[in-house]
Every structure is written in structure tokens, then in C-alpha cells.
Design a protein around this motif. Sequence first.
Motif: not given
Length: 380
Positions: A252, A360, A337
Amino acid sequence: MMNVIILILLGLNLLQVHVNDSLNLSIQDYSEIEKLIDDEYKKGNFSGSLVIGNTEGVLFQKHAGIANRVWNVPVESTTRFDIASINKSFIAALILKAVEEKKLGLDTKLVDFLEDVSYSGTFHSSITIHHMLSHTSGIPDYDGVSDSLKEEGFLRLKRQHFDPVSYIDFISQLPPVFNPGEGFYYSNFSYHLLAIILERIYDMPFDNLLKEKITIPYGMAQTFSTTNNEQVFPRLAEAYNYDEGKMEWYRNGFIDLTLGRRIFSTAGDLFRWGQITANNELLDVGLYKLMTTNHLKSITDEISYGYGWVVFQPGDHFRMGDLGIDMPYLIHGGNTEGYRSMLIILDGGKHILAMTTNSGSRSNEMELSKRIIQLLIEKK
């Protein structure tokens, strides 16, 4: 030979499964669910934790994948994740607790809380706490910010540092979507403002309020909130997204934690929150009913939303949170995210599912939840 043994042991460590035999269940009861998670993990589609049970206790839990890909740290039962938008169920419950304690009312106006705050924009004078809880306030979401803040996946916005007053000012400058009560528009900013309101009426940071009202009294020791990016929290999973073209994982990007009031938790603690909600351990009966009532019936037949929860009754089929089953349930997911999360309470807590992941878009938490729920129902 020693390297092979180490790899085998590591592989076993990355896949942990637990079944609670004290509730008279055997491993065969959840073998299909275990196989499903194993298959998704092997495909690279699942890295995280799954906990299943009911109001009496945990019946099954599975932990698979990697919490930190730099050091190859496996996901375990104590691994914490950002639960993303499931924090709305916590914020809503705390607001309703404040209503119970007569610190505010559901019909209290937003502007009444901001009389001593200087901000350069405006808020519609009719916006109430009810509107904000039910996403009917007209306060915009991230897509309402300027084009320059949207660039590179909202990179500039994610790196801005806010104090409560500057955040109120920032949101006040965004154009409203509609007048209060005229529609449904899912607004993270609305819930961010609710968290700031809680801080103001209790005169304490949100993380302290969360501890005082929920995590300490209800035994959720692994759950916390923070706005401090520099503070170190043990066993916190990194979040990742997968680049299909390059076939590589990426961490991230930086997100300043003053952008909202994020909550981090384990799947086990999240499951406990599902129990607390199913058993209504926190609120009086009337407020609990309001929290779990669809407040959008007069506005739309496409979406259902209570306060911090998507609400389904038998026969309901809405475009957000639809599991395709004919029974009552509460559901909310989270997506920020590389973090994905899901919490589902079926039929008053006969089944509770908590899921946290850090893989994700490779993890489709909604579709995976549907498949697990179907297996649970068939198992009956």
C-alpha cells in the motif's frame, strides 16, 4: 534436505485451521470451507483470516497467507488488519450510545455541533445525525474532491495531514450531492465527521473513546484506532496489491491516518463485535432496532441501509450486500487499497462470519463470502 524441511514447515505455518470441538463439532463439518480457503490461498487470491461461529462462540477459524512479504511473516490468529468501512458499525454504535446517554439526538443538526468551529465552506442547515448515519445527508465522498486531489489514485489527498478543524473545513468546501433526505449517497466523509463529533462531545480522542466504550469492556484487546502513522503496533499486517502485468506484489502507498478514524482488528475480535451486535450487548432495545432498520424505504428500493449496517430481511434483494439468500441478516464490508474485510450476522447470530485480508483486489471478499455462506446453509 534441511532446506526442503524448512520450506515444508513454513508452508504448514502459513495455513492454520482451528475447530472448536467444545461445541460438539468435528473437522468434517467445515472441511468444504477449509478446502475453499486452501484453494483460494494456493491461487494467490486469499491472504488473511476467517472466523465463523454463532452467538455462543467460535466454531471454525482459518488463517492463511503472509502478513509481511518482506520478512515472510505468516498470518496468524493475532494478526491485525485495517477493517476499513466496517468501522462505520463501530462509529454508528458509539453515536447511538451517545444518544442513549442524552449527549445528542438523532434529529440534532450537524451545524449545531460546529457553532464554535471556523470553516470556510458550508453545510446544509438541515443535515441531522440521522441523515449522516443513513447516508442521506448529501455530504459527498472522495469523488467530490478536486481533480488535482484525485490524480494518481488520490495520492495528494491521502498524504494530507488534518487536525479535526482543518478536516471539517476541507469537507465544508465540497459541493453537496443533494439536499438532506432526498437520496442515498454513500459518504465516508459523513462518517468521518460523526467520529469528530464523538470526540467533541466526549472531549477525548476517538481511540480512547473506542477503548472506554467497546474494546476494554467487551474484551476486544486486539482492536485499536490511531491517527498516528509513527506509532508502532505489533502484529499489524502490511497490505498489498498485485500487479497482474508485472506479476509482482506491491505494498500500500502511504495514507495519513488523520484521514478519517481508522480501526484495526483481528478477525477474532471482529467476530466478537458480530456477537456483541447480534446479542445487542451495547444499546437499549429501541436504539438497536433503529440501527438495524432500513431507513431508505421511502427513498429507494435498490439499496438498504440502517445505521452502520446494510440490512436484509427475507425476500430482500438489493444491489449492495446481496448474498442471494432468503433470511434476515446484517452485513458490511470494507475496502481500502490492499485491505479487504467482511462481517456478516445471519438470522440474529445463528451464523456469524468475520473475514480480514491483505491481498487487495486478488481477494473478492463479497463473492468468497457468498460461497462460504452457501456452504454453511447447506451444512444445516
